[in-house]
Design a protein around this motif. Structure first.
Motif, PDB file in Angstrom:
ATOM      1  N   SER A 192       0.847  -1.114  -0.046  1.00 52.57           N
ATOM      2  CA  SER A 192       0.110  -0.030  -0.096  1.00 52.57           C
ATOM      3  C   SER A 192       0.887   1.396   0.189  1.00 52.57           C
ATOM      4  O   SER A 192       0.375   2.388  -0.451  1.00 52.57           O
ATOM      5  CB  SER A 192      -0.748  -0.067   1.155  1.00 52.57           C
ATOM      6  N   SER A 193       1.956   1.192   0.499  1.00 53.80           N
ATOM      7  CA  SER A 193       2.949   2.462   0.797  1.00 53.80           C
ATOM      8  C   SER A 193       3.340   2.982  -0.788  1.00 53.80           C
ATOM      9  O   SER A 193       3.480   4.199  -0.599  1.00 53.80           O
ATOM     10  CB  SER A 193       4.028   2.135   1.659  1.00 53.80           C
ATOM     11  N   ASN A 194       3.313   2.187  -1.715  1.00 53.78           N
ATOM     12  CA  ASN A 194       3.670   2.612  -2.932  1.00 53.78           C
ATOM     13  C   ASN A 194       2.967   2.370  -4.074  1.00 53.78           C
ATOM     14  O   ASN A 194       3.451   2.220  -5.275  1.00 53.78           O
ATOM     15  CB  ASN A 194       5.261   2.524  -2.961  1.00 53.78           C
ATOM     16  N   ASN A 195       1.831   1.536  -3.897  1.00 59.25           N
ATOM     17  CA  ASN A 195       0.911   0.964  -4.959  1.00 59.25           C
ATOM     18  C   ASN A 195       1.891  -0.156  -5.667  1.00 59.25           C
ATOM     19  O   ASN A 195       1.549  -0.284  -6.948  1.00 59.25           O
ATOM     20  CB  ASN A 195       0.571   1.993  -5.586  1.00 59.25           C
ATOM     21  N   VAL A 223      -6.156  -0.015  -8.087  1.00 58.50           N
ATOM     22  CA  VAL A 223      -5.967   0.247  -6.585  1.00 58.50           C
ATOM     23  C   VAL A 223      -7.542   0.734  -6.391  1.00 58.50           C
ATOM     24  O   VAL A 223      -7.836   1.896  -6.642  1.00 58.50           O
ATOM     25  CB  VAL A 223      -4.991   1.049  -6.189  1.00 58.50           C
TER      26      VAL A 223
HETATM   27  C1  LIG Z   1      -2.336   4.366  -4.698  1.00 60.26           C
HETATM   28  O1  LIG Z   1      -3.607   4.187  -5.483  1.00 60.26           O
HETATM   29  C2  LIG Z   1      -4.588   4.793  -5.124  1.00 60.26           C
HETATM   30  C3  LIG Z   1      -5.762   4.736  -6.006  1.00 60.26           C
HETATM   31  O2  LIG Z   1      -5.275   5.016  -7.291  1.00 60.26           O
HETATM   32  C4  LIG Z   1      -4.242   6.212  -4.664  1.00 60.26           C
HETATM   33  O3  LIG Z   1      -5.455   6.993  -4.200  1.00 60.26           O
HETATM   34  C5  LIG Z   1      -3.373   6.456  -3.649  1.00 60.26           C
HETATM   35  O4  LIG Z   1      -2.821   7.760  -3.557  1.00 60.26           O
HETATM   36  C6  LIG Z   1      -2.031   5.695  -4.405  1.00 60.26           C
HETATM   37  N1  LIG Z   1      -0.800   5.760  -3.185  1.00 60.26           N
HETATM   38  C7  LIG Z   1       0.470   5.804  -3.671  1.00 60.26           C
HETATM   39  C8  LIG Z   1       1.465   5.890  -2.549  1.00 60.26           C
HETATM   40  O5  LIG Z   1       0.539   6.371  -4.745  1.00 60.26           O
END
Ligand SMILES: *[C@@H]1O[C@H](CO)[C@@H](O)[C@H](O)[C@H]1NC(C)=O
Ligand SMILES: *[C@@H]1O[C@H](CO)[C@@H](O)[C@H](O)[C@H]1NC(C)=O
Ligand SMILES: *[C@@H]1O[C@H](CO)[C@@H](O)[C@H](O)[C@H]1NC(C)=O
Length: 336
Positions: A96-99, A117
């Motif tokens: 989750s921290s960096n998708n 996500v």
């Molecule tokens: C991960 O993806 C979600 C949905 O697109 C977004 O809201 C979130 O900011 C993203 N997180 C990061 C760390 O990029």
């Protein structure tokens, strides 16, 4: 012309082959869709055996194959609620921290795969499931219960039929295994009949075919055999799978903290530090390297000649003395 006519005759009488029909051994039968629904970690453990693992999604081809398997499984039900409403767990999760999406061995997923996500969850890990309607991979809280799909670790084609006892496969709410088709008399290969018939899950020895239904029509006087030979790509376990504890992402894939980085660097250093006496540098101190240049060879020849000349003069000058001494000795002996 005669040949062409016979070809047309064959095509017209038999008809075009079905675009796709299940074979006795089929690529789709390397997969097993499981119910009842379970959390991702429970699904992971339920799949993991010597020969099985949660289905991998390393390429688009695998995604399409999984899609076909789910289509095949939905065909067994009169109401395709099995996979579309909740999605199906596969072998993938997201940091989750960096998708960053990755498989259980922490390798990043193919960027071609559609991963969206869709929610943020508790902890550092979201689990990835396949949504057939949207044909994409989405994320969800790993504790959510979903259908899941396992895959054989062996690349070999698997038999599409397997044997279970009816008590191991749920027979009752919410799904029953119900009589669906009775095949005309004279049919003997009931197994092939079942494989060819999309709705067929299992069959009796006299070729009555059974499928999953919400409720069976009663009074048909036939129930599935106690030991069933059934399509292997769908397992509806009678009992819930033993629940597994959720493991945080850091236990699957350690994050690159300074400590973890240092450990990796130490490891690499250890691997690179080889025995000093095996290095080329050390070996070169003991041997001379050949020098193929002409000038080097000429200098060598001149050096050798000079040394030989000096020794030659000394030896030759001595030689005359020695010869004279011998001659005088010999002369003295003759005179006697
Ligand atoms: C991960 O993806 C979600 C949905 O697109 C977004 O809201 C979130 O900011 C993203 N997180 C990061 C760390 O990029
Ligand atoms: C799957 O995708 C469809 C279409 O986008 C959507 O309506 C449905 O809610 C999704 N289901 C899940 C469980 O994500
Ligand atoms: C170091 O070598 C060992 C054994 O040869 C290997 O298992 C390990 O992966 C290597 N580590 C690195 C960081 O290359």
């Amino acid at each position: 012309m005669k040949y062409l006519t016979s070809v047309w005759f064959i095509v017209c009488t038999i008809g075009p082959a079905p675009v796709y029909s299940l074979q006795v051994k089929d690529p789709k039968c390397r997969y097993r869709v499981h119910l009842p629904e379970a959390s991702w970690h429970t699904a992971y453990d339920a799949c993991t055996g010597s020969d099985w693992t949660l289905a991998k999604i390393s390429s688009l081809t695998e995604m399409y194959l999984i899609d076909l398997v789910l289509q095949e499984v939905n065909g067994l039900f009169d109401d395709p609620v099995v996979s579309d409403s909740t999605g199906v767990w596969v072998d993938a999760f997201l940091r989750s921290s960096n998708n960053e999406s990755m498989s259980q061995d922490c390798k990043s997923l193919d960027p071609q795969l559609p991963v969206t996500v869709t929610r943020t969850g508790p902890g550092d890990m979201l689990c990835i499931y396949y949504n057939r309607t949207a044909q994409t991979f989405l994320t969800d809280d790993c504790n959510t219960k979903k259908t899941f799909i396992c895959e054989s670790r062996s690349e070999a084609l698997q038999d599409c039929m397997t044997v279970s006892t009816i008590t191991n496969l749920k027979n009752g709410s919410p799904f029953d295994i119900c009589l669906d088709v009775d095949i005309p008399s004279g049919t003997t290969d009931c197994k092939s009949r079942c494989i060819e018939t999309p709705v067929c899950y299992t069959f009796t020895g006299d070729c009555y075919l059974f499928r999953y239904k919400n409720t069976c029509i009663t009074g048909l006087g036939r129930s599935p055999p106690a030991t069933l030979t059934h399509k292997s790509f769908f397992i509806h376990n009678a009992a819930d799978y033993p629940v597994s504890n959720a493991k945080p992402l850091s236990e699957w894939c350690p994050e690159l903290t300074p400590e973890v980085m240092q450990e990796k660097i130490d490891n690499i250093q250890r691997n690179l530090t080889v025995n000093r006496k095996e290095t080329n540098q050390y070996i070169r101190t003991l041997t001379s390297a050949p020098d193929e240049r002409r000038s080097a060879r000429n200098i060598g020849i001149v050096g050798v000649s000079v040394i030989c000349g000096v020794f030659g003069v000394i030896i030759l000058s001595d030689c005359t003395g020695v010869i004279k001494a011998i001659q005088s000795k010999c002369g003295a002996a003759k005179d006697r």
